[in-house]
Design an enzyme around this catalytic site. Structure first.
Site, PDB file in Angstrom:
ATOM      1  N   ASP A  60       0.838  -1.202   0.000  1.00  0.00           N
ATOM      2  CA  ASP A  60       0.000   0.000   0.000  1.00  0.00           C
ATOM      3  C   ASP A  60       0.870   1.248   0.000  1.00  0.00           C
ATOM      4  O   ASP A  60       0.552   2.252  -0.622  1.00  0.00           O
ATOM      5  CB  ASP A  60      -0.886   0.032   1.260  1.00  0.00           C
ATOM      6  CG  ASP A  60      -1.973  -1.014   1.192  1.00  0.00           C
ATOM      7  OD1 ASP A  60      -2.020  -1.737   0.172  1.00  0.00           O
ATOM      8  OD2 ASP A  60      -2.756  -1.118   2.159  1.00  0.00           O
ATOM      9  N   SER A  82     -35.911  -5.074 -16.166  1.00  0.00           N
ATOM     10  CA  SER A  82     -35.632  -5.950 -15.029  1.00  0.00           C
ATOM     11  C   SER A  82     -35.842  -7.387 -15.481  1.00  0.00           C
ATOM     12  O   SER A  82     -36.079  -7.646 -16.653  1.00  0.00           O
ATOM     13  CB  SER A  82     -36.529  -5.578 -13.860  1.00  0.00           C
ATOM     14  OG  SER A  82     -37.849  -5.756 -14.239  1.00  0.00           O
ATOM     15  N   LEU A  83     -35.773  -8.303 -14.561  1.00  0.00           N
ATOM     16  CA  LEU A  83     -35.903  -9.716 -14.916  1.00  0.00           C
ATOM     17  C   LEU A  83     -37.162 -10.295 -14.293  1.00  0.00           C
ATOM     18  O   LEU A  83     -37.549  -9.906 -13.195  1.00  0.00           O
ATOM     19  CB  LEU A  83     -34.716 -10.493 -14.342  1.00  0.00           C
ATOM     20  CG  LEU A  83     -33.337 -10.225 -14.934  1.00  0.00           C
ATOM     21  CD1 LEU A  83     -32.292 -10.997 -14.154  1.00  0.00           C
ATOM     22  CD2 LEU A  83     -33.313 -10.660 -16.393  1.00  0.00           C
ATOM     23  N   GLU A  85     -25.501 -17.380 -13.591  1.00  0.00           N
ATOM     24  CA  GLU A  85     -24.680 -16.395 -12.875  1.00  0.00           C
ATOM     25  C   GLU A  85     -25.261 -16.165 -11.495  1.00  0.00           C
ATOM     26  O   GLU A  85     -26.449 -16.393 -11.278  1.00  0.00           O
ATOM     27  CB  GLU A  85     -24.705 -15.042 -13.607  1.00  0.00           C
ATOM     28  CG  GLU A  85     -24.007 -15.071 -14.933  1.00  0.00           C
ATOM     29  CD  GLU A  85     -24.298 -13.816 -15.743  1.00  0.00           C
ATOM     30  OE1 GLU A  85     -24.785 -12.821 -15.182  1.00  0.00           O
ATOM     31  OE2 GLU A  85     -24.048 -13.860 -16.958  1.00  0.00           O
ATOM     32  N   LYS A 137     -26.795 -13.774  -8.706  1.00  0.00           N
ATOM     33  CA  LYS A 137     -27.536 -12.515  -8.730  1.00  0.00           C
ATOM     34  C   LYS A 137     -27.008 -11.681  -7.568  1.00  0.00           C
ATOM     35  O   LYS A 137     -27.245 -12.000  -6.408  1.00  0.00           O
ATOM     36  CB  LYS A 137     -29.033 -12.798  -8.588  1.00  0.00           C
ATOM     37  CG  LYS A 137     -29.899 -11.576  -8.765  1.00  0.00           C
ATOM     38  CD  LYS A 137     -31.359 -11.997  -8.875  1.00  0.00           C
ATOM     39  CE  LYS A 137     -32.282 -10.844  -9.131  1.00  0.00           C
ATOM     40  NZ  LYS A 137     -32.166  -9.719  -8.245  1.00  0.00           N
ATOM     41  N   ASP A 192     -26.580  -8.655  -5.021  1.00  0.00           N
ATOM     42  CA  ASP A 192     -27.612  -7.842  -4.382  1.00  0.00           C
ATOM     43  C   ASP A 192     -27.098  -6.433  -4.112  1.00  0.00           C
ATOM     44  O   ASP A 192     -26.511  -6.154  -3.078  1.00  0.00           O
ATOM     45  CB  ASP A 192     -28.030  -8.520  -3.067  1.00  0.00           C
ATOM     46  CG  ASP A 192     -29.384  -8.028  -2.610  1.00  0.00           C
ATOM     47  OD1 ASP A 192     -30.026  -7.283  -3.368  1.00  0.00           O
ATOM     48  OD2 ASP A 192     -29.792  -8.387  -1.494  1.00  0.00           O
ATOM     49  N   TYR A 250     -22.241  -7.723 -15.623  1.00  0.00           N
ATOM     50  CA  TYR A 250     -22.937  -8.944 -16.028  1.00  0.00           C
ATOM     51  C   TYR A 250     -23.677  -8.845 -17.361  1.00  0.00           C
ATOM     52  O   TYR A 250     -24.419  -9.754 -17.734  1.00  0.00           O
ATOM     53  CB  TYR A 250     -23.896  -9.413 -14.923  1.00  0.00           C
ATOM     54  CG  TYR A 250     -24.847  -8.330 -14.422  1.00  0.00           C
ATOM     55  CD1 TYR A 250     -25.766  -7.736 -15.273  1.00  0.00           C
ATOM     56  CD2 TYR A 250     -24.823  -7.928 -13.097  1.00  0.00           C
ATOM     57  CE1 TYR A 250     -26.629  -6.760 -14.824  1.00  0.00           C
ATOM     58  CE2 TYR A 250     -25.681  -6.950 -12.636  1.00  0.00           C
ATOM     59  CZ  TYR A 250     -26.583  -6.370 -13.502  1.00  0.00           C
ATOM     60  OH  TYR A 250     -27.437  -5.404 -13.075  1.00  0.00           O
ATOM     61  N   LYS A 280     -34.762 -16.802  -7.230  1.00  0.00           N
ATOM     62  CA  LYS A 280     -34.359 -16.138  -5.990  1.00  0.00           C
ATOM     63  C   LYS A 280     -34.207 -17.155  -4.859  1.00  0.00           C
ATOM     64  O   LYS A 280     -35.054 -18.040  -4.695  1.00  0.00           O
ATOM     65  CB  LYS A 280     -35.413 -15.094  -5.593  1.00  0.00           C
ATOM     66  CG  LYS A 280     -35.654 -14.062  -6.690  1.00  0.00           C
ATOM     67  CD  LYS A 280     -35.026 -12.745  -6.370  1.00  0.00           C
ATOM     68  CE  LYS A 280     -35.960 -11.955  -5.500  1.00  0.00           C
ATOM     69  NZ  LYS A 280     -35.539 -10.602  -5.271  1.00  0.00           N
ATOM     70  N   CYS A 291     -46.812   6.164  26.703  1.00  0.00           N
ATOM     71  CA  CYS A 291     -45.363   6.073  26.492  1.00  0.00           C
ATOM     72  C   CYS A 291     -44.735   5.193  27.572  1.00  0.00           C
ATOM     73  O   CYS A 291     -44.983   5.412  28.766  1.00  0.00           O
ATOM     74  CB  CYS A 291     -44.743   7.462  26.506  1.00  0.00           C
ATOM     75  SG  CYS A 291     -42.940   7.404  26.380  1.00  0.00           S
ATOM     76  N   CYS A 327     -42.319   7.826  29.744  1.00  0.00           N
ATOM     77  CA  CYS A 327     -42.817   8.958  30.534  1.00  0.00           C
ATOM     78  C   CYS A 327     -44.314   8.867  30.838  1.00  0.00           C
ATOM     79  O   CYS A 327     -44.846   9.702  31.566  1.00  0.00           O
ATOM     80  CB  CYS A 327     -42.503  10.271  29.822  1.00  0.00           C
ATOM     81  SG  CYS A 327     -43.484  10.512  28.333  1.00  0.00           S
ATOM     82  N   CYS A 334     -44.929   9.572  20.967  1.00  0.00           N
ATOM     83  CA  CYS A 334     -45.088  10.171  22.286  1.00  0.00           C
ATOM     84  C   CYS A 334     -44.955  11.684  22.077  1.00  0.00           C
ATOM     85  O   CYS A 334     -43.906  12.146  21.635  1.00  0.00           O
ATOM     86  CB  CYS A 334     -44.007   9.664  23.239  1.00  0.00           C
ATOM     87  SG  CYS A 334     -43.929  10.681  24.729  1.00  0.00           S
ATOM     88  N   CYS A 356     -39.651  13.789  27.798  1.00  0.00           N
ATOM     89  CA  CYS A 356     -39.466  12.338  27.684  1.00  0.00           C
ATOM     90  C   CYS A 356     -37.977  12.049  27.423  1.00  0.00           C
ATOM     91  O   CYS A 356     -37.420  12.451  26.405  1.00  0.00           O
ATOM     92  CB  CYS A 356     -40.365  11.835  26.559  1.00  0.00           C
ATOM     93  SG  CYS A 356     -40.267  10.079  26.262  1.00  0.00           S
TER      94      CYS A 356
HETATM   95  S1  IVH Z   1     -28.994  -9.407 -16.001  1.00  0.00           S
HETATM   96  C1  IVH Z   1     -31.712  -7.667 -19.243  1.00  0.00           C
HETATM   97  N1  IVH Z   1     -27.390 -10.518 -14.258  1.00  0.00           N
HETATM   98  O1  IVH Z   1     -30.987  -8.023 -10.760  1.00  0.00           O
HETATM   99  C2  IVH Z   1     -30.929  -8.378 -18.199  1.00  0.00           C
HETATM  100  N2  IVH Z   1     -28.917  -8.887 -13.448  1.00  0.00           N
HETATM  101  O2  IVH Z   1     -34.247  -7.684 -11.691  1.00  0.00           O
HETATM  102  C3  IVH Z   1     -30.341  -7.472 -17.214  1.00  0.00           C
HETATM  103  N3  IVH Z   1     -28.683  -8.402 -11.056  1.00  0.00           N
HETATM  104  O3  IVH Z   1     -31.712  -5.194 -12.681  1.00  0.00           O
HETATM  105  C4  IVH Z   1     -30.056  -8.023 -15.890  1.00  0.00           C
HETATM  106  N4  IVH Z   1     -27.026  -9.784 -10.668  1.00  0.00           N
HETATM  107  O4  IVH Z   1     -29.777  -5.083 -10.999  1.00  0.00           O
HETATM  108  C5  IVH Z   1     -28.391  -9.634 -14.438  1.00  0.00           C
HETATM  109  N5  IVH Z   1     -25.856 -11.555 -12.870  1.00  0.00           N
HETATM  110  C6  IVH Z   1     -26.836 -10.669 -13.033  1.00  0.00           C
HETATM  111  C7  IVH Z   1     -27.346  -9.904 -11.982  1.00  0.00           C
HETATM  112  C8  IVH Z   1     -28.397  -9.020 -12.220  1.00  0.00           C
HETATM  113  C9  IVH Z   1     -27.831  -8.879 -10.143  1.00  0.00           C
HETATM  114  C10 IVH Z   1     -29.743  -7.404 -10.762  1.00  0.00           C
HETATM  115  C11 IVH Z   1     -29.824  -6.281 -11.732  1.00  0.00           C
HETATM  116  C12 IVH Z   1     -31.164  -6.411 -12.389  1.00  0.00           C
HETATM  117  C13 IVH Z   1     -31.935  -7.182 -11.355  1.00  0.00           C
HETATM  118  C14 IVH Z   1     -32.985  -8.054 -11.990  1.00  0.00           C
END
Ligand code: IVH
Length: 669
Positions: A34, A83-84, A114, A116, A118, A226, A313, A407, A410, A425, A431
């Protein structure tokens, strides 16, 4: 050193530092200490100070962020951010697979599995190998341009390696906060009297939207890529492109697998449902994607999500245990939170003894009774929650739970405002937990930031009778502090000096510190800028308050109620006498000229010479008015880079003059 020599050296340094970033943050295989790394960075910082033209946007020195508040401009996604579809059931995955086989003739499908991650989604655009823009999901169509903050994340390359990347393309990924950073951040927040984040996901999303990028730089965010989008990607398949992205220096997870059967997919899921507990970051499932772009195109999209991908999920971990009793906590604002005391039970690596019950409605909804067997779940939150009850094990003759009416500290009768989930309260001046909570808030880092005085010492001061309220702090003497247990002469001196120093804290932070309900940091800032002094805020009419940006009925009413209480007025008078800043610094709003008198100006987009905040201040200091929306009374639309199209269209339609940053500066020349 001549400019030419400096240029050559800066280039070497930039490449070396980025290489070390890659080894450290992406490969996790640091090649230098570092200390050596810091030396290289320091040398580059010095060179750039000497020759500012060397400070390019892709320089690693830009990762430290800046203290200047930035506002985020909204930008339209080039490709919508979808989204998925998601499921918790394996049979849904079998159906997903069947549907795909039905839609495309019966050829073998290669899937990519892959993890997912968070966190919070991000889209990164690279032009000629340089990161030019980072945009949040927003509503999927438009998101916030958070490039300044994203540049501080060390695992996101500012410049790509090699040169076989398309001239322009976008990658999507997840910005997340690793467990280690999350624990460090929350520890700091608790020590500073700030509310800790409930989970790493909230911490990541909150951090990404911070206005101060140097704070973002300190919080240790990370990012996995991803998804890739662009016209000239090297391969016609997802997995292969991701591997290529890794060669370019982007951080791609090593845990993605190609699977050719559903059995393999389930194998991946079962393995990671267990193994994820050993990862240093949160995952909440597995994403299943069709690998071939040709097939992806054939399958297409529904209105919300691709038909070629879905998310499985993981079920949150649960445990069953017995409810022993319910405690009621009183917060700084008087809000009551019920907390369940449980028979200790092992859950997701920790022993759970307490769980949040949220509010009275939640208790009623679940019909929770004392001694019930309850199901607790850790859904990524630190504090587990009760999600259900095993009624078959309920004791005979048990009574419905009666929520408290008074409460617990108090004894005052609780109130519940319409539309609010929590009981309060109302005894805010009598209090104890509310009084202590307000003192802790007042001294906290984001408020008065009193050096040397932490929440624990403040509690002691209150409990020993040295202070009864925040104004008493300004009357504390070193001699009185010294007699406290474990308080040396030096510490006492530091506290007194810290309190004295806090008299210079700017007005907007004092306004936040005094703890008017619903007046958070941003609201305090807006109020201070608009009305300039505490007296003006105190005497403002409801209409005047509502005119301030971001202030609605709820906040306006709370401000009015605060100033109607004689005890608050008395407290404020004492603080004023103590010498706290009760108005904006004169210099901050002293007029410089009246060159813009009578002009209403709307600002939109990003600017080169000044931040939006600086431009706003310039308008006001020269007698003009900063407006938020274009209307027929607007004199000018001050247009920057990537400005909102709707503002532009409206200005064109109404014939409002559109001016550049230079035109604007010339108006005041
Ligand atoms: S693919 C069109 N791959 O999960 C496909 N999403 O509701 C785009 N996420 O919005 C998403 N890991 O924020 C993909 N390996 C992964 C992911 C991933 C997390 C999130 C992402 C997405 C949400 C799905």
């Amino acid at each position: 050193m001549t400019f030419e020599e400096a240029e050559v050296r800066a280039k070497q340094l930039k490449e070396a530092i980025e290489k070390h970033n890659y080894s450290y943050y992406i490969l996790a295989l640091p090649t230098i200490s570092d200390f050596e790394y810091d030396l290289l960075l320091k040398e580059l910082i010095d060179l750039e100070a000497l020759y500012p033209q060397l400070q390019t946007s892709d320089s690693p020195t830009q990762r430290v962020g800046s203290d200047i508040d930035n506002e985020f401009t909204q930008v339209r996604h080039k490709y919508p951010m979808m989204s998925l579809s998601n499921t918790y059931s394996e049979s849904d995955l079998t159906e997903f697979d069947l549907r795909i086989h039905k839609l495309i003739s019966d050829i073998p499908i290669e899937y990519v599995c892959e993890l997912k991650f968070d966190g919070t989604a991000i889209g990164l655009t690279y032009k000629n190998g340089v990161l030019v823009q980072a945009v949040t999901r927003g509503d999927g169509e438009k998101g916030d341009d958070v490039t300044v903050n994203v540049r501080t994340i060390k695992s996101i390359p500012l410049k790509l390696h090699s040169s076989d990347y398309p001239s322009e393309f976008e990658v999507r990924g997840e910005i997340f906060m690793p467990h280690a950073s999350f624990q460090r951040l929350n520890k700091e927040r608790i020590e500073a009297g700030d509310t800790p984040f409930a989970n790493p996901r909230n911490a990541a999303a909150g951090t990404l939207k911070l206005l101060n990028s140097s704070e973002v730089a300190k919080r240790g965010l990370d990012c996995f890529i991803y998804h890739m989008l662009g016209d000239n990607l090297p391969f016609q398949s997802h997995y292969e492109n991701l591997q290529k992205a890794k060669e370019w220096g982007l951080k791609v997870s090593d845990h993605a697998r190609k699977c050719s059967t559903l059995e393999e997919v389930f194998g991946f899921i079962h393995y990671w449902d267990e193994e994820r507990k050993n990862l240093p970051y949160d995952t909440d499932g597995v994403v299943l994607k069709v690998n071939s772009y040709t097939l992806q195109k054939q399958l297409g999209f529904t209105a919300k999500s691709p038909r070629w991908a879905t998310a499985y999920k993981f079920k949150p971990e649960q445990a069953v245990t017995q409810l022993i009793s319910v405690d009621f906590q009183v917060g700084r604002t008087g809000a009551i939170t019920p907390v369940a005391n449980l028979e200790p039970v092992a859950l997701a690596g920790t022993t759970v003894k307490r769980a949040s019950l949220h509010n009275a409605d939640q208790i009623e909804l679940l019909d929770i009774r004392l001694n019930d067997w309850v199901v607790v779940e850790k859904g990524g939150e630190i504090i587990p929650k009760i999600v259900g009850i095993d009624k078959s094990r309920r004791e005979e003759g048990s009574e419905p739970f009666h929520y408290i009416t008074n409460c617990p500290v108090c004894g005052t009768l609780l109130v519940k405002d319409e539309g609010e989930a929590k009981h309060y309260c109302p005894n805010d001046t009598g209090c104890t937990p509310q009084i202590i909570g307000r003192i802790e808030h007042f001294i906290s880092r984001r408020a008065m930031n009193i050096d040397g005085l932490g929440a624990e010492t403040a509690d002691t001061l209150y409990n020993k009778g040295l202070i009864k309220d925040i104004a008493d702090l300004y009357e504390l003497k070193k001699e009185r502090l010294e007699v406290l247990d474990r308080m040396g002469s030096k510490s006492a001196e530091n506290i007194v000096a810290g309190i004295e120093q806090s008299k210079n804290v700017p007005f907007q932070r004092v306004l936040f510190a005094i703890g008017i309900r619903f007046v958070g940091e941003t609201t305090a800032k807006k109020l201070a800028e608009a009305l300039k002094s505490l007296d003006a805020i105190r005497h403002a009419t409801r209409e005047e308050l509502l005119e301030v940006d971001e202030i609605g009925d709820k906040i306006a009413d709370s401000i009015i109620a605060f100033f109607l209480k004689p005890k608050n007025i008395e407290l404020l008078d004492r603080l004023k006498k103590a010498g706290l800043q009760f108005s904006l610094n004169e210099d901050e709003f002293k007029p410089l000229s009246d060159k813009l008198a009578g002009l209403g100006i709307v600002i939109s987009g990003n600017f080169v010479k000044h931040s939006r905040e600086e431009l706003k201040q310039l308008i006001e200091k020269h007698g003009g008015k900063n407006l938020s929306a274009v209307s027929s009374t607007t004199s000018y639309l001050l247009a920057g880079d990537k400005m909102g199209t709707s503002k532009l269209q409206k200005a064109e339609k109404l014939g409002v003059k559109i001016i550049s940053e230079d035109d604007f500066l010339n108006l005041m020349a």
